[in-house]
Design an enzyme around this catalytic site. Structure first.
Site, PDB file in Angstrom:
ATOM      1  N   LEU A  17      -9.947   4.647  23.735  1.00 33.01           N
ATOM      2  CA  LEU A  17      -8.665   4.992  24.350  1.00 33.01           C
ATOM      3  C   LEU A  17      -7.652   3.907  23.991  1.00 33.01           C
ATOM      4  CD1 LEU A  17      -9.808   6.201  27.895  1.00 33.01           C
ATOM      5  CD2 LEU A  17      -9.791   7.428  25.702  1.00 33.01           C
ATOM      6  N   ARG A  24       3.885  -4.291  29.349  1.00 35.27           N
ATOM      7  CA  ARG A  24       3.960  -5.702  29.727  1.00 35.27           C
ATOM      8  C   ARG A  24       3.912  -6.655  28.529  1.00 35.27           C
ATOM      9  NH1 ARG A  24      -0.656  -5.740  34.104  1.00 35.27           N
ATOM     10  NH2 ARG A  24      -1.123  -3.745  33.113  1.00 35.27           N
ATOM     11  N   TYR A 109     -12.180   0.926  25.396  1.00 31.71           N
ATOM     12  CA  TYR A 109     -10.734   0.768  25.528  1.00 31.71           C
ATOM     13  C   TYR A 109     -10.202  -0.063  24.369  1.00 31.71           C
ATOM     14  CZ  TYR A 109     -10.834   2.401  30.403  1.00 31.71           C
ATOM     15  OH  TYR A 109     -10.972   3.149  31.534  1.00 31.71           O
ATOM     16  N   GLY A 110      -9.080   0.376  23.835  1.00 28.58           N
ATOM     17  CA  GLY A 110      -8.468  -0.347  22.718  1.00 28.58           C
ATOM     18  C   GLY A 110      -7.965  -1.727  23.087  1.00 28.58           C
ATOM     19  N   GLU A 161      -9.780   3.155  42.411  1.00 27.60           N
ATOM     20  CA  GLU A 161      -8.835   2.279  41.727  1.00 27.60           C
ATOM     21  C   GLU A 161      -8.228   1.304  42.723  1.00 27.60           C
ATOM     22  OE1 GLU A 161      -8.157   2.002  38.322  1.00 27.60           O
ATOM     23  OE2 GLU A 161     -10.053   3.050  38.531  1.00 27.60           O
ATOM     24  N   ALA A 430       9.642 -39.495 -20.339  1.00 31.29           N
ATOM     25  CA  ALA A 430      10.254 -39.310 -19.024  1.00 31.29           C
ATOM     26  C   ALA A 430      11.659 -38.745 -19.169  1.00 31.29           C
ATOM     27  CB  ALA A 430      10.300 -40.643 -18.286  1.00 31.29           C
TER      28      ALA A 430
END
Ligand code: UD1
Ligand code: CA
Length: 463
Positions: A17, A24, A109-110, A161, A430
């Site tokens: 998922l 956030r 879960y992702g 929940e 040089a």
């Protein structure tokens, strides 16, 4: 990781998922593409998923998710679009039509990237035997997590929940990690019975636990040994916390394999490191991509090494940046050197401070010790690139190559305008700007002759 044998041979389907907005994060980038230890969050989850050798992996993605799909072009993933984020249960409903009834389904879960495949195997065995398995944990702070509610007999009855929980339920320490496994046939039935009459107005995946228990299916909680694995990423603070976990894990693995690390809290590994014995990494080293370090390699403080292979006994002094380079044995690089992609430095090469090497090869024991640019060049062995030598590879439109033969010396502040070939053993004086081939074994001077004006007088101020 090899998957230990499961109890049954039911095929495994994994659903990840990953449609949540991640508000956030306050970012334009979808949450699952935020970087952890150098890879998107979702890449970590996919790695654990693949380690379980599933028959199918479905990723549920949301709006703005084309970016997510584009980041994972590899075959073998089925993308399922969840147009509106109506909850974790709704997300899984979108994937349900693709699930074979006979399969065992594992939901991940992702935004929970640290779970190891090893911690998930137990769930699969339970689900393959026909029950519902839920991965649980006892976090130090259970705030925000779903709580595991047990009945009088101690069996798991449902998950509540946090936002829906009573004060008594909030005092439960046993929490839902979000990960579960179940037979597809049963899971589909429970999913179709979900309702959204709760505090968040969402279809909660967690409600399938109550549905399972009420229909007489055993719900088996599987405690996660290390709750760190279940940590989720919801904001940048948590992202940094997980980065610290990855940093510690990577350093521990290297130290256990014999690498000496000056301070494990000041080493970042954003990729894979292959190494020999007695490697030393000083503070604030960043290793990215695929890095190979031979025996006795020493990397000084503040170095960034990306996609490089470094031979035995080579030392990088402080503050070098190496990208896409192959370095031989016994080389000395830095401090303050930059080696850019497609560069190959031979054994015993010395590259000193403020020297940039790009798309160039340097043969063994060649040196460019001070303030030089060596780009698009093939430099032979034992060449001395004098201080301030610039290989002018770019004419404003095209890049050209320069060849410098073995044992050639370029003088300080010389400019080699490409394309040009410098013969073996040639010396360039040089301050020369050479625009034509330089013959082998001779001194070539290309600068104005020094003259002195005897009668000259310095101007004086008119009053
Ligand atoms: C969820 C669990 C909670 C558990 C916690 C563990 C539910 C209802 N709650 O809560 O019990 O303790 O994880 O971290 O499942 N997602 C979608 N589509 C949606 C909503 C979410 O794909 O419509 C994805 C998110 O991208 C995320 C995952 O599902 O990867 C979890 O969603 P999130 O909103 O973070 O759930 P939590 O409130 O953390
Ligand atoms: Ca979450």
């Amino acid at each position: 990781m090899n998957r230990p044998a499961a109890a049954s041979s039911a095929t495994l389907s994994i659903v990840i998922l990953a449609a949540g907005e991640g508000k956030r994060m306050k970012s334009r980038r979808p949450k699952v593409l935020q970087s952890l230890a150098g890879r998107p969050l979702l890449a970590h989850v996919l790695q654990s998923a693949r380690a379980l050798s599933p028959a199918a992996i479905q990723v549920v993605y949301g709006h703005g998710g084309e970016q997510v799909r584009a980041a994972f072009p590899e075959p073998g993933l089925t993308w399922v679009h969840q147009a509106e984020q109506l909850g974790t249960g709704h997300a899984l409903q979108q994937a349900a039509p693709e699930l074979d009834d006979a399969a065992t389904v594992l939901v991940l879960y992702g935004d929970v990237p640290l779970l190891r495949a090893h911690s998930l195997v137990g769930l699969l065995d339970i689900a393959a035997a026909g029950a519902l398995a839920v991965l649980t944990m006892q976090p130090a702070d259970p705030n925000g997590y779903g709580r595991i509610v047990r009945d009088a007999a101690g069996h798991v009855a449902r998950i509540v929940e946090h936002k829906d929980a009573s004060a008594a339920e909030r005092s439960i320490g046993e929490c839902n990690t979000g990960v579960l496994a179940a037979p597809a046939r049963l899971l589909k039935r429970w999913l179709s019975a979900l309702r959204n009459d709760n505090a968040q107005g969402e279809y909660y995946l967690t409600d399938v636990i109550g549905l399972a228990a009420r229909s007489g299916v055993t719900v088996t909680p599987v405690p996660l040994a290390d709750p760190i694995e279940a940590l989720g990423v919801n904001d940048k603070v948590q992202l940094a916390e997980l980065e610290a976990v990855c940093r510690r894990n990577a350093a521990c693995a290297l130290m256990c394999a014999g690498v000496t690390i000056a301070d494990p809290a000041r080493l970042d590994v954003r990729g894979d490191v292959v190494h020999g014995q007695d490697v030393f990494l000083d503070v604030n080293v960043v290793l990215e991509g695929h890095v190979t370090l031979g025996n006795n390699v020493r990397i000084g403080p503040g170095c960034v090494v990306r996609d490089c292979s470094i031979g035995d006994d080579t030392e990088l002094f402080a503050h070098c940046v190496l990208d896409g380079a192959t370095i031989g044995r016994g080389a000395r690089i830095g401090p303050f050197s930059r080696i850019r992609p497609h560069s190959a430095l031979g054994d015993g090469v010395h590259i000193g401070n403020f020297v940039e090497v790009k798309n160039a090869t340097l043969g063994s024991e060649s040196k460019a010790n001070h303030l030089s640019y060596v780009g698009d060049a093939e430099v032979g062995a034992q060449v001395n690139v004098g201080a301030g030598t610039i290989v002018a590879n770019y004419d404003g439109a095209n890049k050209h190559r320069t060849r410098i033969g073995d044992r050639a010396h370029t003088g300080s502040n010389s400019v080699l305008v490409a394309p040009i070939t410098v013969g073996e053993g040639a010396t360039i004086a040089a301050g020369s700007t050479v625009t034509r081939d330089v013959p082998a074994g001779k001194l070539t001077i290309a600068r104005a002759r020094q003259t002195t004006i005897d009668e000259w007088q310095r101007p004086i101020k008119t009053k």
